[in-house]
Write an enzyme that holds these catalytic residues in place. Structure first.
Site, PDB file in Angstrom:
ATOM      1  CD  GLU A 100      -2.445   2.714  -3.255  1.00 22.17           C
ATOM      2  OE1 GLU A 100      -3.501   3.348  -3.421  1.00 22.17           O
ATOM      3  OE2 GLU A 100      -1.900   2.563  -2.142  1.00 22.17           O
TER       4      GLU A 100
ATOM      5  CG  ASP B  77      -1.955   1.057   1.221  1.00 22.71           C
ATOM      6  OD1 ASP B  77      -2.730   1.100   0.246  1.00 22.71           O
ATOM      7  OD2 ASP B  77      -2.018   1.844   2.174  1.00 22.71           O
TER       8      ASP B  77
ATOM      9  CG  ASP C  52      -7.915   2.963  -2.880  1.00 27.01           C
ATOM     10  OD1 ASP C  52      -8.559   3.065  -1.819  1.00 27.01           O
ATOM     11  OD2 ASP C  52      -6.768   2.492  -2.928  1.00 27.01           O
TER      12      ASP C  52
END
Length: 691
Positions: free
Chosen positions: A432, A403, A499
């Site tokens: 990410e 992340d 997201d």
């Protein structure tokens, strides 16, 4: 010739190893063992350079012959028996380079060659479309070929082999299925668990349908399961055992990798504010549940990766809690980015109005409840490297998605990669990043990223219509031209995620547009990442509305969309060239909104890039013969053309009448339907070109 557009750096981004030699290279008694495959690239202004030739020679043998012997070529003694270059004293060779990508601004040329040297010297011969010829070596242009090795570029073979970018072979072009655990599936205790039977005990479709029916029954007990819109505080209490029961569905869809959003102890439904990285959140299950999930997934040839949230923690994480209690006296003070004391967390707009507007310590996105870790601290690095390796060893997970990866120290990622590869050489590391991440994809940090560049390109082409067909092709060419070839087949090509808004919503809930985008995603090289529920046409706005309960109930499923996903995934498996075939040609028609990409069914990009030098006396002719045979097969015309029609109008597509559409099995009549996707076969498409 536009010199400002020409770029080649003497590093592992433009000159890199694709394999390693079997011995100590040029010093080996068996010269064949010293060879390794290398790729060399150069960038030019688009449509400016007609052709590029790469010239190479051995750095040290040139020096030895010219400067030490100081005698003409014809008077030099023959090299000793067993010399690495098979009796050839001159090591000079020339290779034609291939234009393998373009993005409308730059063209990208590449050649692959086998070398066995201590160090390779090389330079480029560029022929412009204006008729000019220039030579480029050691960052200098000249009108004549450089004869001094110091005017050439330098490639140390062993160093480049040590920097080999090696991605897991199992991952290439495999389909990923992303699950948001709390909103995906709640186990049905009355259903037969897949763990109790062999995956092949019943036909897969029947097993998958039974699993869907059972999970729909448990979902129906929760009145919030299909709530619209979903809210950030909504917890649907999905769990790991529910995911175990859903494995037949994931397998039937055709996915080969399962990506789980965070599953560790956390107070929130999204679990990106981690309290304990070494225990599963009790609401999701236990460590044994995770182990069983991995075991059962592996039986179905489905890999499992976890979500690593190492940019920040919860305020209740032990280290930050100690800081809150002891202030500057805490041994964990340097685990975070802290300056002032006391700390002033900002968790709401009301608090922001009363304070300075942001917390007085670094956080994720100014959320005070997610303090940012100081990942430059070796202690912090050690802790999280241990977390990653713990779950690989204890639960057998196959990798991690990291992340907020681009906001974490490069040194940490380099250390982590070495530790992960030592724990499991086949584990995959992705991250990410919402932009092209070339600095992280150089072989010593990550294998891949969530490909937001792909998402944005498809979104702008299909959903919003901001870019034309040719601009879309340029966007894809930009990524291909700048990515290492080993990263290309493992890029996580996504349309949406936890997201972002659901892609279907971005299309105005238009099924045809959504399926066009899915066609582009599933018929592209790389790893298509399917966000749970997209296969049933789920929709929703931005986070948190994109995290609605999974559509297990028939009333919430679009079966036609599921059939589309299933059919295209099976096609990419049945015809490997769709993913691995070399791009023979591509064109775009902006007026009709058409993109067409033709791929060979008998050759890969690596086949086309492997060149036979003009002067090639120190190698056997095996490669030359193979390439000649390959050329003959390619001349037979075996190919598949992928056509994407981004228009609500009907249009003609000349030149393909009578070819078979592999998606439907029907002959193409030459007319394109609105938002149609085609895979048009020519010749023998069953040939499985090797990746």
């Amino acid at each position: 010739m536009d010199l400002s557009g020409i770029r080649h750096d003497m590093d592992h981004r433009f000159c890199f190893a694709l394999s390693t030699s079997k011995s100590c290279g040029a010093s080996s008694k068996n010269p064949e063992d010293g060879f390794a495959r290398f790729a060399i690239r150069i960038q030019t202004s688009a449509h400016d350079v007609e052709s590029v030739t790469l010239h190479t020679e051995d750095k040290y043998l040139h020096y030895y012959c010219e400067d030490r012997l100081r005698m003409p070529q014809e008077k030099r003694p023959s090299p000793p028996q067993g010399f690495p270059f098979f009796g050839r004293w001159s090591t000079a060779a020339s290779y034609e380079m291939r234009r393998f990508a373009t993005d409308g601004i730059h063209d990208y040329f590449e050649v692959q060659l086998d070398i066995n040297v201590i160090c390779l010297r090389y330079y480029f011969e560029l022929h412009g479309r204006d008729g000019s010829t220039l030579y480029y070596g050691d960052y200098q242009f000249s009108s004549q070929p450089p004869t001094d090795p110091e005017r050439m570029f330098d490639c140390p073979q062993t160093l480049r082999e040590d920097m080999l970018f090696d991605t897991p072979a199992w991952a290439r072009n495999r389909v990923i299925y992303q699950v948001f655990p709390t909103a995906f599936a709640v186990a049905n205790d009355d259903a037969v668990s897949p763990s109790a039977v062999s995956p092949s005990a019943t036909p897969l479709h029947e097993e998958a349908q039974a699993a869907r029916d059972a999970l729909a029954e448990t979902a129906s007990r929760n009145p919030q399961w299909h709530q619209v819109p979903a809210t950030g505080t909504m917890n649907l209490h999905g769990n790991l055992r529910g995911i175990i029961q859903a494995l037949p569905h994931i397998q039937e869809l055709g996915a080969g990798m399962l990506y789980l959003n965070p599953i560790f102890v956390s107070p929130s439904p999204h679990k990106y504010d981690t309290i304990d990285y070494l225990h599963i959140d009790p609401s999701l299950g236990t460590e044994d549940d995770l182990k069983e999930l991995v075991e059962q997934a592996h039986k179905r040839d489905i890999k499992v990766i976890l979500d690593g949230v190492f940019n920040h923690t919860s305020r209740d994480f032990f280290a930050f809690r100690d800081v809150l209690e002891k202030g500057r006296d805490s041994r964990y003070w340097n685990w975070y980015w802290l300056n002032d004391w006391p700390l002033t967390p900002i968790d709401s707009p009301e608090q922001a109005e009363d304070a300075a507007g942001t917390p007085n310590y670094k956080t994720f996105a100014y959320f005070g409840y997610m303090p940012k870790l100081n990942m430059t601290n070796p202690e912090v690095q050690d802790y999280f490297i241990n977390v990653v390796c713990h779950w690989i060893k204890e639960a057998g997970v196959d990798g991690w998605r990291m992340d907020v990866g681009d906001e974490i120290d490069h040194v940490f990622w380099k250390r982590l990669r070495r530790a992960v590869r030592n724990t499991n050489p086949e584990a995959i590391i992705g991250a990410e990043v919402w932009h092209p991440a070339f600095d992280f994809l150089e072989g010593d940090e990550w294998d891949t990223v969530m490909n937001y560049h792909f998402l944005k390109s498809v979104r702008r082409f299909v959903a919003s219509g901001e870019i034309s067909a040719s601009e879309f092709l340029d966007q894809i060419g930009f990524m291909k031209g700048n990515l290492h070839p080993n990263a290309w087949p493992v890029m996580w090509n996504m349309l949406d995620s936890h997201d972002t808004p659901r892609f279907k919503r971005l299309c105005g809930d238009d099924d045809a547009k959504h399926r066009l985008a899915v066609g582009i995603q599933l018929l592209s090289s790389g790893m298509p990442m399917v966000y749970y529920g997209d296969e049933y046409g789920m929709t929703g706005d931005n986070d948190p509305d994109c995290r609605r309960g999974m559509a297990w109930d028939h009333a919430h499923q679009d079966e036609a969309t599921f059939d589309w996903y299933h059919r295209l995934i099976q096609l990419r498996k049945r015809v490997p060239a769709i993913c691995t075939g070399a791009v023979i040609s591509s064109f775009a028609d902006d007026d009709k909104g058409v993109v067409a990409i033709t791929k060979s069914t008998v050759a890969t990009d690596n086949d086309l890039d492997l060149a036979t030098p003009r002067e090639f006396a120190y190698r056997t002719q095996t490669d030359a013969q193979r390439l000649e045979h390959l050329a003959e097969r390619m001349n037979d015309g075996a190919s598949v053309t992928l056509v994407y029609h981004n228009s609500a109008a009907e249009d003609s597509l000349p030149g393909f009448d009578g070819t078979t559409d592999l998606i439907t099995g029907k002959l193409f009549d030459g007319m394109l339907k609105p938002y149609q996707v085609l895979a048009l076969a020519k010749g023998d498409v069953t040939a499985a070109c090797q990746d």
